[in-house]
Design a protein around this motif. Structure first.
Motif, short mmCIF file in Angstrom:
data_model
loop_
_atom_site.label_atom_id
_atom_site.label_comp_id
_atom_site.label_asym_id
_atom_site.label_seq_id
_atom_site.Cartn_x
_atom_site.Cartn_y
_atom_site.Cartn_z
N UNK A 1 41.82 31.78 33.10
CA UNK A 1 41.73 31.43 31.68
C UNK A 1 41.72 32.63 30.75
N UNK A 2 41.19 33.76 31.21
CA UNK A 2 41.14 34.97 30.39
C UNK A 2 41.59 36.16 31.25
N UNK A 3 42.91 36.28 31.52
CA UNK A 3 43.38 37.33 32.43
C UNK A 3 43.09 38.74 31.92
N UNK A 4 42.79 39.61 32.86
CA UNK A 4 42.53 41.00 32.55
C UNK A 4 43.71 41.85 33.00
N UNK A 5 44.20 42.69 32.11
CA UNK A 5 45.34 43.53 32.45
C UNK A 5 44.92 44.60 33.45
N UNK A 6 43.72 45.17 33.26
CA UNK A 6 43.29 46.22 34.17
C UNK A 6 42.39 45.72 35.28
N UNK A 7 41.72 44.63 35.12
CA UNK A 7 40.92 44.03 36.19
C UNK A 7 39.92 44.96 36.83
N UNK B 1 39.60 40.17 38.13
CA UNK B 1 40.70 40.64 38.97
C UNK B 1 41.95 40.80 38.11
N UNK B 2 42.69 41.86 38.35
CA UNK B 2 43.91 42.14 37.62
C UNK B 2 44.82 40.92 37.64
N UNK B 3 45.40 40.57 36.50
CA UNK B 3 46.24 39.36 36.41
C UNK B 3 47.48 39.45 37.29
N UNK B 4 47.87 40.66 37.73
CA UNK B 4 48.97 40.79 38.67
C UNK B 4 48.62 40.09 39.99
#
Length: 70
Positions: free
Chosen positions: A60-66, A51-54
């Protein structure tokens, strides 16, 4: 119709009784409807890092685009 909405826009949509789904959410809903007819119990698990980190800060490993929310 879906688009790239801000958190504020989505909050307004929900407050006014609207509903929204991402493309992944639309597919997931169709799969769940089918399984609901065929199964007594359904267990769903997914990685929050998808899931997008927004929408899901603090993983633990945020995704910018998710993958699930883009």
């Amino acid at each position: 119709e879906m688009g790239n909405y801000s958190k504020e826009e989505l909050k307004t949509i929900v407050e006014k009784g609207g509903k929204y789904r991402t493309q992944g959410g639309q597919v997931f809903a169709k799969v769940m409807e089918k399984l609901d007819k065929e199964c007594d119990t359904i267990f769903v698990s997914f990685d929050l890092d998808s899931i997008n980190s927004m929408w899901m800060p603090g993983v633990s490993a945020p995704s910018v685009i998710g993958g699930l929310t883009s």
